[in-house]
Design a protein around this motif. Structure first.
Motif, mmCIF file in Angstrom:
data_model
loop_
_atom_site.group_PDB
_atom_site.id
_atom_site.type_symbol
_atom_site.label_atom_id
_atom_site.label_comp_id
_atom_site.label_asym_id
_atom_site.label_seq_id
_atom_site.Cartn_x
_atom_site.Cartn_y
_atom_site.Cartn_z
ATOM 1 N N ALA A 199 -2.422 8.777 -0.652
ATOM 2 C CA ALA A 199 -2.612 8.711 -2.348
ATOM 3 C C ALA A 199 -1.804 7.425 -2.837
ATOM 4 C CB ALA A 199 -1.833 9.874 -2.833
ATOM 5 N N PRO A 200 -2.192 7.075 -3.953
ATOM 6 C CA PRO A 200 -1.708 5.676 -4.518
ATOM 7 C C PRO A 200 -0.261 5.825 -4.839
ATOM 8 C CG PRO A 200 -3.873 6.377 -5.714
ATOM 9 C CD PRO A 200 -3.213 7.336 -4.952
ATOM 10 N N THR A 201 0.668 4.680 -4.743
ATOM 11 C CA THR A 201 1.910 4.760 -4.842
ATOM 12 C C THR A 201 2.331 4.832 -6.445
ATOM 13 O OG1 THR A 201 2.576 3.407 -3.047
ATOM 14 C CG2 THR A 201 4.056 3.294 -4.829
ATOM 15 N N THR A 202 2.945 5.662 -6.780
ATOM 16 C CA THR A 202 3.166 5.854 -8.232
ATOM 17 C C THR A 202 4.657 5.399 -8.669
ATOM 18 O OG1 THR A 202 4.290 7.940 -8.042
ATOM 19 C CG2 THR A 202 1.929 7.997 -8.107
ATOM 20 N N LEU A 203 4.821 5.142 -10.002
ATOM 21 C CA LEU A 203 6.003 4.790 -10.573
ATOM 22 C C LEU A 203 7.294 5.788 -10.188
ATOM 23 C CD1 LEU A 203 5.048 3.448 -13.886
ATOM 24 C CD2 LEU A 203 6.036 2.083 -12.063
ATOM 25 N N GLY A 204 7.058 7.082 -10.036
ATOM 26 C CA GLY A 204 7.799 8.146 -9.768
ATOM 27 C C GLY A 204 8.382 8.189 -8.383
ATOM 28 N N TRP A 205 7.616 7.771 -7.374
ATOM 29 C CA TRP A 205 7.880 7.510 -6.177
ATOM 30 C C TRP A 205 8.841 6.331 -5.852
ATOM 31 C CZ3 TRP A 205 8.887 9.358 -1.431
ATOM 32 C CH2 TRP A 205 9.015 8.615 -0.440
ATOM 33 N N LEU A 206 8.322 5.151 -6.561
ATOM 34 C CA LEU A 206 9.222 3.965 -6.561
ATOM 35 C C LEU A 206 10.556 4.366 -7.146
ATOM 36 C CD1 LEU A 206 6.677 1.222 -7.306
ATOM 37 C CD2 LEU A 206 7.483 1.955 -5.129
ATOM 38 N N ALA A 207 10.661 5.194 -8.339
ATOM 39 C CA ALA A 207 12.068 5.327 -8.825
ATOM 40 C C ALA A 207 12.608 6.100 -8.204
ATOM 41 C CB ALA A 207 11.514 6.098 -10.158
ATOM 42 N N LEU A 208 12.051 7.274 -7.146
ATOM 43 C CA LEU A 208 12.803 7.919 -6.258
ATOM 44 C C LEU A 208 13.462 7.242 -5.256
ATOM 45 C CD1 LEU A 208 13.439 10.906 -5.238
ATOM 46 C CD2 LEU A 208 11.355 11.067 -4.184
ATOM 47 N N VAL A 209 12.705 6.124 -4.583
ATOM 48 C CA VAL A 209 12.957 5.307 -3.560
ATOM 49 C C VAL A 209 14.304 4.488 -4.078
ATOM 50 C CG1 VAL A 209 12.433 3.245 -2.204
ATOM 51 C CG2 VAL A 209 11.022 5.235 -2.260
ATOM 52 N N ALA A 210 14.222 4.080 -5.154
ATOM 53 C CA ALA A 210 15.334 2.875 -5.783
ATOM 54 C C ALA A 210 16.592 4.125 -6.230
ATOM 55 C CB ALA A 210 14.811 2.410 -7.086
ATOM 56 N N ALA A 211 16.434 5.317 -6.309
ATOM 57 C CA ALA A 211 17.674 6.005 -6.860
ATOM 58 C C ALA A 211 18.354 6.183 -5.304
ATOM 59 C CB ALA A 211 17.061 7.243 -7.368
ATOM 60 N N VAL A 212 17.599 6.499 -4.374
ATOM 61 C CA VAL A 212 17.967 6.949 -3.114
ATOM 62 C C VAL A 212 18.947 5.537 -2.643
ATOM 63 C CG1 VAL A 212 17.922 7.541 -0.527
ATOM 64 C CG2 VAL A 212 16.547 8.755 -2.400
ATOM 65 N N ALA A 213 18.047 4.464 -2.628
ATOM 66 C CA ALA A 213 18.775 3.174 -2.219
ATOM 67 C C ALA A 213 20.053 2.846 -3.090
ATOM 68 C CB ALA A 213 17.700 2.152 -2.268
ATOM 69 N N GLU B 99 0.893 -1.138 0.069
ATOM 70 C CA GLU B 99 0.029 0.049 0.017
ATOM 71 C C GLU B 99 0.884 1.331 -0.125
ATOM 72 O OE1 GLU B 99 -2.143 -0.152 3.560
ATOM 73 O OE2 GLU B 99 -0.385 -0.103 4.895
ATOM 74 N N SER B 100 0.309 2.284 -0.107
ATOM 75 C CA SER B 100 0.958 3.669 -0.127
ATOM 76 C C SER B 100 1.353 3.933 1.303
ATOM 77 C CB SER B 100 0.303 4.822 -0.614
ATOM 78 O OG SER B 100 0.138 4.393 -2.140
ATOM 79 N N LEU B 101 2.491 4.588 1.510
ATOM 80 C CA LEU B 101 3.136 5.108 2.669
ATOM 81 C C LEU B 101 2.462 6.464 3.166
ATOM 82 C CD1 LEU B 101 4.974 4.550 4.977
ATOM 83 C CD2 LEU B 101 6.659 6.017 3.852
ATOM 84 N N PRO B 102 1.751 6.762 4.176
ATOM 85 C CA PRO B 102 1.185 7.953 4.193
ATOM 86 C C PRO B 102 2.206 9.262 3.743
ATOM 87 C CG PRO B 102 0.562 6.751 5.999
ATOM 88 C CD PRO B 102 1.891 5.900 5.304
ATOM 89 N N GLN B 103 1.457 10.206 3.207
ATOM 90 C CA GLN B 103 2.212 11.359 2.884
ATOM 91 C C GLN B 103 3.192 11.981 3.845
ATOM 92 O OE1 GLN B 103 2.080 12.138 -0.585
ATOM 93 N NE2 GLN B 103 3.867 13.480 -0.062
ATOM 94 N N PRO B 104 2.711 12.117 5.043
ATOM 95 C CA PRO B 104 3.618 12.828 5.866
ATOM 96 C C PRO B 104 5.065 11.989 6.378
ATOM 97 C CG PRO B 104 1.285 13.054 6.960
ATOM 98 C CD PRO B 104 1.409 11.921 5.670
ATOM 99 N N TYR B 105 4.604 10.734 6.190
ATOM 100 C CA TYR B 105 5.939 9.970 6.616
ATOM 101 C C TYR B 105 6.894 9.655 5.569
ATOM 102 C CZ TYR B 105 2.999 8.882 10.721
ATOM 103 O OH TYR B 105 2.339 8.984 11.717
ATOM 104 N N ARG B 106 6.420 10.033 4.128
ATOM 105 C CA ARG B 106 7.504 9.615 3.028
ATOM 106 C C ARG B 106 8.594 10.390 3.144
ATOM 107 N NH1 ARG B 106 4.071 9.247 -2.631
ATOM 108 N NH2 ARG B 106 2.899 7.308 -2.114
#
Length: 496
Positions: free
Chosen positions: A293-307, A69-76
């Motif tokens: 809000a739903p998880t987007t490909l952009g958010w996953l790409a950002l997480v992958a880039a940081v990791a 599921e999506s992580l709540p916006q304040p915690y992202r």
């Protein structure tokens, strides 16, 4: 939000894929773990692959709760900052060779990737399976001195009570028939780690409350420690009764220990059988709706880039390494001053410096004065390829450090050690160089190397310099000989 950018149809396999990608991103740590788990000489963590298999099984067992599921916006933002901080610390630990950081930090990084990519529900379900891998990490080594100390004193008391003549000097145990040494491997750490991991797993499978789980851990840990005490005591007793001819003394004292431990483990399960409260019903899966809000490909790409920051750094640094290791150290015979001559070294002094990229050895002489010179260079430092560490032995195997101090000669800092090997003494001067900076501490040199590498994305050359002079009449004279030599020839050996 554009629906085309939303990640649809994700299930438990997405969580497994996230964990697999996280493991791949930090592959140097995973490779080091595989090497640790297959190290039959160390023995302590050879159960690692079993722990890893159990972790995967525990994760699969909770697959019904692995609903991304999506992580709540304040915690992202907070989660992304925590991941970024974790990868920076991990990358620093990797280059500085800090095992506790680059191996001990792996479960956090894996779990943080699950949290950011899959949300709270999946992260909560994956927390225990990922954390369970901690029983296969070398974070337990810090307990060895305490367990070893306890083993020595308990065995000493047991021998006295049973009337076995014995004399203890540190970890050495002398009996009429021979001498035993209670080394770090005799601390029983392996049994304790396995015993505690069994207790923790039992509590999780039974869904016990925390007080019951803590009781299982205490009982299993205590039985593991006592079983090791019994192992060491009975081996020494067997040596005493058989004049060191027992099979346990000559061949298989380690395997024998596992039979004793299995008996202790059986006693633990009997204790659980008769003293355990009824198992609790498993908790239902977390069904809270966070309304994010739903998880987007952009958010996953950002997480992958940081990791993937450490992996990207490693690729860049590796691409910028010098191709020729001979650039680390001068290949030509040094042109010495003040009457000193250089020749090929044929000394019995064999310093241990692991995974070097270049090594130079010379014998310098002037009259009856002789100095042995050793230099080792690294194009890069990482994991077990570093200036310091317990695996490196500057004085050579079976050499005892009698005294150590820090000095300065030829405008360079050195560590001066007095060494003893089988009654023969020598003076050793040692210094470390990273880029253009000099250090007397290998740990500080590695920290500086890691910081410099991360800031510049280039690996500065690292070197260790050693000079050794045998103590002829006394070691003071050997130190003075080293000082005179360095003052006159230092700029020849290591020019600015």
């Amino acid at each position: 939000m554009d629906a085309a950018r939303t990640v649809p149809g994700r299930g438990p396999m997405f969580v497994f894929a996230t964990v697999a990608v996280a493991i791949a991103l930090y592959w140097p740590g995973a490779a080091a773990l595989a090497e640790l788990w297959t190290d039959a000489r160390g023995d302590t963590y050879t159960h690692g692959f079993l722990i890893a298999a159990l972790s995967v099984w525990l994760l699969w067992r909770r697959r019904a709760e692995l609903t991304p599921e999506s992580l709540p916006q304040p915690y992202r933002s907070m989660g992304l900052l925590a991941l970024a901080g974790g990868v920076l610390i991990w990358a620093f630990g990797l280059r500085a060779g800090i095992q506790l950081v680059y191996l001990g930090g792996l479960p956090f990084l894996w779990w943080a990737c699950v949290l950011l990519a899959c949300g709270w529900r999946a992260a909560r379900a994956a927390l225990f399976p990922i954390a369970f891998i901690g029983f296969a990490l070398p974070v337990w080594d810090y307990a060895i001195p305490v367990l070893q100390w306890l083993t020595v004193h308990v065995v000493r008391l047991a021998l006295r009570i049973t009337g076995v003549p014995s004399f203890f000097h540190g970890e050495l145990v002398q009996i009429p028939a021979g001498v035993f040494e209670i080394q770090g491997g005799c601390s029983g750490l392996h049994y304790v780690v396995v015993g505690v991991s069994v207790a923790v797993l039992l509590g999780e499978l039974r869904h016990d409350e925390w007080r019951t789980r803590l009781r299982w851990i205490v009982v299993a840990g205590a039985l593991s420690v006592v079983s090791n005490w019994l192992r060491v005591y009975t081996i020494i007793l067997a040596g005493h009764l058989t004049h060191m001819q027992s099979y346990l003394v000559r061949v298989s004292h380690y395997s024998y220990g596992w039979f004793v431990f299995m008996a202790a483990l059986l006693a633990f399960f009997l204790y659980v059988r008769f003293r355990a409260p009824p198992p609790r019903a498993p908790r239902g899966a977390l069904r809270q709706d966070f309304g994010s809000a739903p998880t987007t490909l952009g958010w996953l790409a950002l997480v992958a880039a940081v990791a993937a920051i450490p992996a990207a750094w490693e690729l860049v640094i590796a691409a910028r390494l010098p191709a020729d290791p001979d650039t680390l150290l001068s290949a030509a015979r040094p042109e010495l001053k003040d009457g000193w001559r250089a020749s090929v070294s044929n000394s019995d002094w064999q310093p241990v410096q692991n995974e070097t990229d270049a090594v130079r050895r010379w014998r310098f002489s002037r009259g009856d004065e002789v100095i042995e010179f050793y230099a080792a260079g690294y194009l890069e430092q990482r994991l077990r390829k570093k200036l310091g560490g317990r695996a490196n032995v500057p004085g050579g195997i079976d050499t005892e450090v009698v005294d150590e101090t820090r000095i300065e000669a030829g405008h360079r800092p050195f560590v001066e050690q007095e060494l003893d090997r089988n009654g023969t003494r020598a003076r050793l001067w040692r210094a470390y160089q990273v880029g253009d900076r000099w250090f007397t501490s290998a740990a500080r040199a590695q920290f500086w190397y890691a910081a410099r590498t991360m800031l510049t994305l280039r690996s500065p050359p690292s070197r260790v310099w050693m000079l050794r002079a045998a103590c002829a009449l006394d070691c003071i004279g050997a130190g003075q000989t080293l000082g005179r030599f360095v003052d006159k020839n230092g700029e020849v050996l290591w020019p600015d």
